[in-house]
Design a protein around this motif. Structure first.
Motif, short mmCIF file in Angstrom:
data_model
loop_
_atom_site.label_atom_id
_atom_site.label_comp_id
_atom_site.label_asym_id
_atom_site.label_seq_id
_atom_site.Cartn_x
_atom_site.Cartn_y
_atom_site.Cartn_z
N ASP A 168 31.58 46.69 35.65
CA ASP A 168 32.61 46.11 36.52
C ASP A 168 33.53 45.17 35.73
O ASP A 168 34.33 44.44 36.30
N HIS A 194 26.10 43.31 33.62
CA HIS A 194 26.21 41.95 34.14
C HIS A 194 25.11 41.76 35.18
O HIS A 194 24.33 42.68 35.42
N HIS A 208 35.45 39.25 36.36
CA HIS A 208 34.53 39.70 37.41
C HIS A 208 33.21 38.93 37.40
O HIS A 208 32.69 38.57 38.45
N HIS A 264 23.64 46.58 39.79
CA HIS A 264 23.56 47.07 38.40
C HIS A 264 22.18 46.86 37.79
O HIS A 264 21.81 47.55 36.85
N HIS A 275 24.88 41.34 38.49
CA HIS A 275 24.90 41.75 39.90
C HIS A 275 23.79 42.76 40.20
O HIS A 275 23.56 43.70 39.44
ZN LIG Z 1 29.68 43.39 39.76
#
Ligand SMILES: [Zn+2]
Length: 200
Positions: free
Chosen positions: A130, A59, A113, A64, A61
């Motif tokens: 996540d 994803h 999330h 990551h 974020h």
């Molecule tokens: Zn995350």
């Protein structure tokens, strides 16, 4: 680097700087990264492996995805939503299967999330990033009830028996435990409410 099987390892998440776990799948031709972390020491460890690299981003974020440009991936697989932040890569819409000595299955994961979450399974392990975690809404940690239901259905459709959860100190959890825990939370939903309090 921690070994899970002959072909599958991971590099542990760090808290400062905040950097997610990096999954490593050693194919015949390429090293497949599930997330790239956001920590120069992690990047160095990845670069010390002398193989062409491909990356799958869980994803958008930054813990990551932050190391993406430094790892020099030939191919990057990501969701359309993650691409808005990262700016490059091949958009994954449905299930993608790749053979590289090992069979890889990249799949969209409905997730509270974040939007545009992707999972990756190979040889009995499913990297979920996540994806199984909550979102924070009005100071509370909650699941969107519809997304949680869809996620449980998706998780049950996987072949993997071990689920790999980013930032979790155990990282590798039995599939049944993760699904049971999510089902327990889902069972607490109230009909008129779109969100379920995760009780965290
Ligand atoms: Zn995350």
């Amino acid at each position: 680097m921690i070994k899970l099987s002959e072909r599958i390892s991971y590099i542990k998440a760090t808290e400062s700087p905040l950097s997610a776990d990096v999954g490593l799948i050693f194919g015949d031709r390429s090293l497949w990264l599930y997330d790239v972390g956001n920590n120069t020491e992690v990047t160095r460890e990845i670069l010390s492996i002398d193989m062409p690299k491909n990356a799958v981003l869980s994803h958008f974020h930054p813990d990551h995805t932050g190391g993406l440009l430094s790892v020099g991936a030939e191919r990057v697989y990501l969701s359309a939503y993650t691409k808005k932040y990262v700016g490059l890569g091949e958009t994954v819409i449905g299930d993608v299967y790749v053979s590289d000595g090992v069979k890889l299955h990249i799949f969209p994961l409905p997730s509270s999330h974040s939007k545009g979450a992707l999972g990756l399974e190979a040889e009995g392990f499913a990297f979920l990033g996540d994806g199984t975690y909550t979102e924070k809404k009005g100071g509370r940690y909650v699941y969107n009830a519809t997304l949680l239901k869809d996620m449980i259905t998706r998780l049950k459709s996987l072949e993997a028996t071990t689920f790999l959860l980013s930032h979790d100190p155990r990282y590798a959890l039995p599939r049944e435990e993760v699904i049971l825990n999510l089902e327990k939370i889902y069972s607490r939903r109230k009909k008129e409410e779109a969100y379920i309090d995760a009780g965290e």
